[in-house]
Design an enzyme around this catalytic site. Structure first.
Site, PDB file in Angstrom:
ATOM      1  N   ASP A 181       0.856  -1.181   0.000  1.00  0.00           N
ATOM      2  CA  ASP A 181       0.000   0.000   0.000  1.00  0.00           C
ATOM      3  C   ASP A 181       0.891   1.230   0.000  1.00  0.00           C
ATOM      4  OD1 ASP A 181      -2.979   0.864   0.508  1.00  0.00           O
ATOM      5  OD2 ASP A 181      -1.771   2.163   1.768  1.00  0.00           O
TER       6      ASP A 181
ATOM      7  N   VAL B  87       2.019   2.862  -6.793  1.00  0.00           N
ATOM      8  CA  VAL B  87       1.822   2.161  -8.062  1.00  0.00           C
ATOM      9  C   VAL B  87       1.949   3.080  -9.268  1.00  0.00           C
ATOM     10  CG1 VAL B  87       0.371   0.370  -7.048  1.00  0.00           C
ATOM     11  CG2 VAL B  87      -0.695   2.429  -8.022  1.00  0.00           C
TER      12      VAL B  87
ATOM     13  N   TYR C 153     -12.579   9.069 -12.921  1.00  0.00           N
ATOM     14  CA  TYR C 153     -12.603   7.708 -12.371  1.00  0.00           C
ATOM     15  C   TYR C 153     -13.209   6.724 -13.372  1.00  0.00           C
ATOM     16  CZ  TYR C 153     -13.418   3.990  -8.938  1.00  0.00           C
ATOM     17  OH  TYR C 153     -13.418   2.789  -8.256  1.00  0.00           O
TER      18      TYR C 153
ATOM     19  N   ILE D 104     -20.362  -1.354  -2.682  1.00  0.00           N
ATOM     20  CA  ILE D 104     -19.789  -2.244  -1.681  1.00  0.00           C
ATOM     21  C   ILE D 104     -19.636  -1.500  -0.362  1.00  0.00           C
ATOM     22  CG2 ILE D 104     -17.845  -3.751  -1.105  1.00  0.00           C
ATOM     23  CD1 ILE D 104     -19.403  -4.634  -3.606  1.00  0.00           C
TER      24      ILE D 104
END
Length: 266
Positions: free
Chosen positions: A50, A79, A173, A206
């Site tokens: 992370d 990342v 996004y 979610i």
């Protein structure tokens, strides 16, 4: 090589595993943590990465160590940085003497704003993490698997249903997640000759720590749109990732699996 012994009752038959979980507020929980916990419970050795090493270590502390040969690891990674991703892969191979045979890339951030008001910086940052980050991880893991002559591998990217249908206030996004699907399909075509499968998981609504701050009225409106009538759980996304990592999905590549409770059936 990492010694890994899976329980006889395991149906997923997971190999030694590298997991990357979300780069987002509360990244030490939610979908990413559920994926790590599910894989560890199957007997996999998990590397949790992370952008926050503290969050990675929190997830590391929650992982199952009951199976023989499990030797989990936590690491910080950005990342969106090639240098950071390559450093992570090097550290994994130095520790385990082999590359990760499974990569679950759930890295994702949001910078929401209406299209007419969105700043270049907010658009670029989301693309850098969500799309370029997926490219860098897929490329790095793919190269490592090919270089060592691994007979197979599985690269799984957590996309989003909004990459297919769009969402108000999320032009950046939505675009990044649509790009992730296109990248995954192309990677699947190019890497299949090496036995590497590439697939996407597309969550819908979610329940995560981020949704805890959403007013109950809004949650009710969201769930009313879902045919199954409720929000999804992180563990339900993790279940699909476990399937795609296992030999049970050995003839599946280049596809996207929606985990949405039927949202936007069409």
């Amino acid at each position: 090589p990492v010694a890994l012994s899976l329980p006889a009752v395991s149906c997923s038959r997971l190999p030694p595993t590298f997991l990357h979980y979300p780069l987002s507020p509360g990244g030490g929980s939610g979908i990413g943590r559920a994926v790590c916990q599910r894989f560890a419970s199957e007997g996999a050795t998990v590397v949790v990465a992370d952008i926050s090493e503290e969050s990675a270590n929190q997830t590391l502390g929650s992982l199952n160590h009951d199976h023989t040969g499990q030797d989990h690891m936590a690491s910080a990674v950005d990342v969106s940085s090639r240098e950071s991703v390559e450093k992570l892969l090097t550290s994994i191979q130095c520790r385990y003497f082999q590359p990760p045979s499974v990569c679950v890339n759930a890295a994702g951030i949001t910078r929401d704003e209406f299209l007419l008001k969105m700043e270049d910086e907010d658009f670029d940052k989301v693309i850098q993490v969500n799309l370029k980050g997926t490219f860098l991880l897929t490329q790095a893991v793919g190269k490592a698997l090919v270089a060592c002559g691994a007979p197979k591998g599985s690269i799984i990217t957590v996309g989003s249903i909004v990459g297919k249908v769009g969402n108000i206030g999320q032009a950046n996004y939505s675009a990044s997640k649509a790009g992730v699907e296109g990248l995954t399909r192309t990677a699947a075509k190019e890497l299949s000759r090496y036995g590497i499968r590439c697939n996407c998981v597309l969550p819908g609504f979610i329940t995560t720590p981020m949704t805890d701050k959403v007013p109950e009225k809004v949650i009710s409106q969201l769930t009313s749109m879902v045919p199954l009538g409720r929000m999804g759980e992180p563990s339900e996304v993790a279940d699909v990732c476990a399937f795609l990592a296992s030999d049970d999905s050995r003839y599946i590549t280049g596809t996207s699996i929606e985990v949405t409770g039927g949202l936007f059936i069409g």
